[in-house]
Write an enzyme that holds these catalytic residues in place. Structure first.
Site, short mmCIF file in Angstrom:
data_model
loop_
_atom_site.label_atom_id
_atom_site.label_comp_id
_atom_site.label_asym_id
_atom_site.label_seq_id
_atom_site.Cartn_x
_atom_site.Cartn_y
_atom_site.Cartn_z
N PRO A 17 48.26 -41.35 99.79
CG PRO A 17 49.13 -39.62 98.31
CD PRO A 17 48.82 -41.13 98.63
CG MET A 18 43.79 -41.53 101.39
SD MET A 18 42.60 -42.80 101.83
CE MET A 18 43.82 -43.59 102.94
CB CYS A 102 44.10 -32.77 94.30
SG CYS A 102 42.77 -32.28 95.32
N GLY A 204 43.87 -47.67 92.92
CA GLY A 204 41.95 -47.50 92.73
C GLY A 204 41.33 -48.89 92.83
CG ASP A 205 38.01 -48.92 92.69
OD1 ASP A 205 37.67 -48.15 93.71
OD2 ASP A 205 37.11 -48.95 91.67
C1 LIG Z 1 39.59 -38.77 102.06
C2 LIG Z 1 40.58 -38.96 101.24
C3 LIG Z 1 41.58 -37.86 101.09
C4 LIG Z 1 42.45 -38.02 99.69
N1 LIG Z 1 43.60 -36.99 99.66
C5 LIG Z 1 44.57 -37.21 98.71
C6 LIG Z 1 45.64 -36.36 98.80
O1 LIG Z 1 46.00 -35.43 99.70
N2 LIG Z 1 46.61 -36.61 97.72
C7 LIG Z 1 46.34 -37.49 96.63
O2 LIG Z 1 47.22 -37.75 95.72
N3 LIG Z 1 45.18 -38.30 96.61
C8 LIG Z 1 44.42 -38.28 97.86
N4 LIG Z 1 43.22 -39.07 97.97
C9 LIG Z 1 43.20 -40.17 96.65
C10 LIG Z 1 43.87 -41.32 97.31
O3 LIG Z 1 45.05 -41.13 97.33
C11 LIG Z 1 43.23 -42.52 96.17
O4 LIG Z 1 44.00 -41.98 94.91
C12 LIG Z 1 42.03 -42.82 96.09
O5 LIG Z 1 41.42 -42.97 97.52
C13 LIG Z 1 41.76 -44.20 95.18
O6 LIG Z 1 42.47 -45.33 95.87
P1 LIG Z 1 41.66 -46.27 96.81
O7 LIG Z 1 40.47 -46.98 95.85
O8 LIG Z 1 42.45 -47.35 97.42
O9 LIG Z 1 41.11 -45.52 97.93
C14 LIG Z 1 41.96 -38.93 98.66
C15 LIG Z 1 41.41 -39.92 99.02
C16 LIG Z 1 40.38 -39.87 100.04
C17 LIG Z 1 39.38 -41.00 100.19
#
Ligand SMILES: Cc1cc2nc3c(=O)[nH]c(=O)nc-3n(C[C@H](O)[C@H](O)[C@H](O)COP(=O)(O)O)c2cc1C
Length: 337
Positions: A17-18, A102, A204-205
């Site tokens: 979720p982002m 968050c 993560g990453d």
């Molecule tokens: C722009 C953005 C918005 C995010 N919004 C949420 C969110 O609404 N809820 C949540 O649980 N995590 C949120 N995250 C965290 C991501 O879900 C994820 O845990 C984090 O980006 C690490 O994963 P990755 O390395 O694959 O990006 C957000 C991350 C980004 C970059």
């Protein structure tokens, strides 16, 4: 409702979720490219009660996106339970996901998101209340590994959540204090996956198929959650799946196909918004993200800063393909020598 694919044998790939990113049009692109499980952008319990236009957009999804979860955040157990109940009645998601990760000040200041990692009694009542309120609909949770380097308590929190009846747990391997800096700590994610019986989804990453395969081999995670990598390469889900099944690395799509994805995204977004120019302007940040792995990224970003129509994006695409394609084929030819 389809059964949730939480088991290690099926190894589901989640789109993380982002907020501001994983709206309906982007989720559907990721689904087309092989994401197994989707989650909405987060919404607060109070947002659910207000039922305004913005909340409706956050909660809006199509059946083809199933299985999909609605992510809620908040620290008031009674409100969270009532909001979760209303969401289930209203849009019937396949699961409710609780945000305990968050890091944003506005959320943490109200004791929401990752703040609950240092308030385990409240985290417990929130999780218990929501699980009870929506049963038999499954409730999942997403946590960080802790609040800061002095409080890395993901194993403890995972145990609590398991006892509360959480159906699966996504763990982002950073503390709240880290924000998005540093590296995800996969040792802690591995320890959590080892210590609870509920499926743990590692996050993560994860930026490549080989990266996911390595984490899967090294830990007992039951699935992987991909966030930022999908923003610039939504096809990463298909690449990961193919690699996990066959051990063969698929190359990224050719330039013209990548532009098709970008243009499809623009068109879907305009359809959702109903008005072209504000829709494309709101997508500029997303276009910037797509440019990340493209040749001549800097000049593309300059152009994206001013674009506000689909025709404008098409023009940028045609110019870029015409300019880059010979270079790309030259590179391929050189690589083959
Ligand atoms: C722009 C953005 C918005 C995010 N919004 C949420 C969110 O609404 N809820 C949540 O649980 N995590 C949120 N995250 C965290 C991501 O879900 C994820 O845990 C984090 O980006 C690490 O994963 P990755 O390395 O694959 O990006 C957000 C991350 C980004 C970059």
């Amino acid at each position: 409702m389809p059964a949730l694919p939480f088991s290690r044998a099926t190894f589901p790939l989640y789109l993380a979720p982002m907020a501001g990113v994983t709206d309906k049009s982007f989720r559907q692109i990721c689904k087309n490219y092989g994401a197994d499980v989707l989650v909405t952008e987060f919404v607060s319990a109070e947002g659910v009660f207000r039922r305004n236009q913005r909340t409706r957009e956050y909660l809006d999804f199509d059946d083809i996106e199933r299985p999909i979860g609605v992510q809620l955040f908040g620290a008031d157990a009674a409100h969270m339970a009532e909001a979760a109940h209303q969401v289930v009645d209203w849009v019937a998601p396949d699961f409710i996901d609780l945000n305990f990760g968050c890091p944003v000040n506005k959320v943490v200041a109200k004791n929401g998101g990752s703040a609950l990692l240092k308030d385990c009694p409240t985290l417990t009542t929130v999780a218990e209340s929501v699980v009870q309120a929506v049963a038999p609909v499954p409730v999942t949770a997403k946590i960080r590994i802790g609040w800061d380097a002095d409080l890395i308590n993901a194993r403890h929190v995972a145990k609590i959540l398991e006892n509360c009846g959480i159906a699966a747990l996504a763990v982002h391997g950073r503390t709240r204090a880290q924000g998005y800096s540093g590296e995800a700590d996969w040792r802690v994610i591995g320890e959590v996956a080892q210590s609870v019986a509920v499926p743990v989804i590692g996050n993560g990453d994860l930026f490549s198929a080989e990266g996911v395969a390595r984490r899967r081999a090294d830990t007992k995670i039951s699935g992987a959650m991909i966030g930022r990598a999908a923003m610039s390469a939504p096809w990463v889900f298909g690449q990961i799946k193919h690699y996990l099944m066959t051990g063969e690395l698929l190359p990224p799509p050719v330039l013209a196909k990548r532009w098709n994805v970008i243009l499809d995204h623009c068109r879907a977004h305009v359809r959702e918004w109903g008005v072209e120019e504000p829709a494309i302007r709101s997508l500029r940040a997303r276009l910037m993200a797509y440019s990340k792995n493209l040749p001549e990224a800097k000049s593309l970003r300059d152009k994206f800063q001013h674009v506000s129509t689909i025709a404008g994006v098409e023009e940028i695409a045609h110019g870029h393909i015409a300019q880059s394609e010979p270079v790309a084929s030259q590179r391929m030819a050189l690589a083959a020598i």
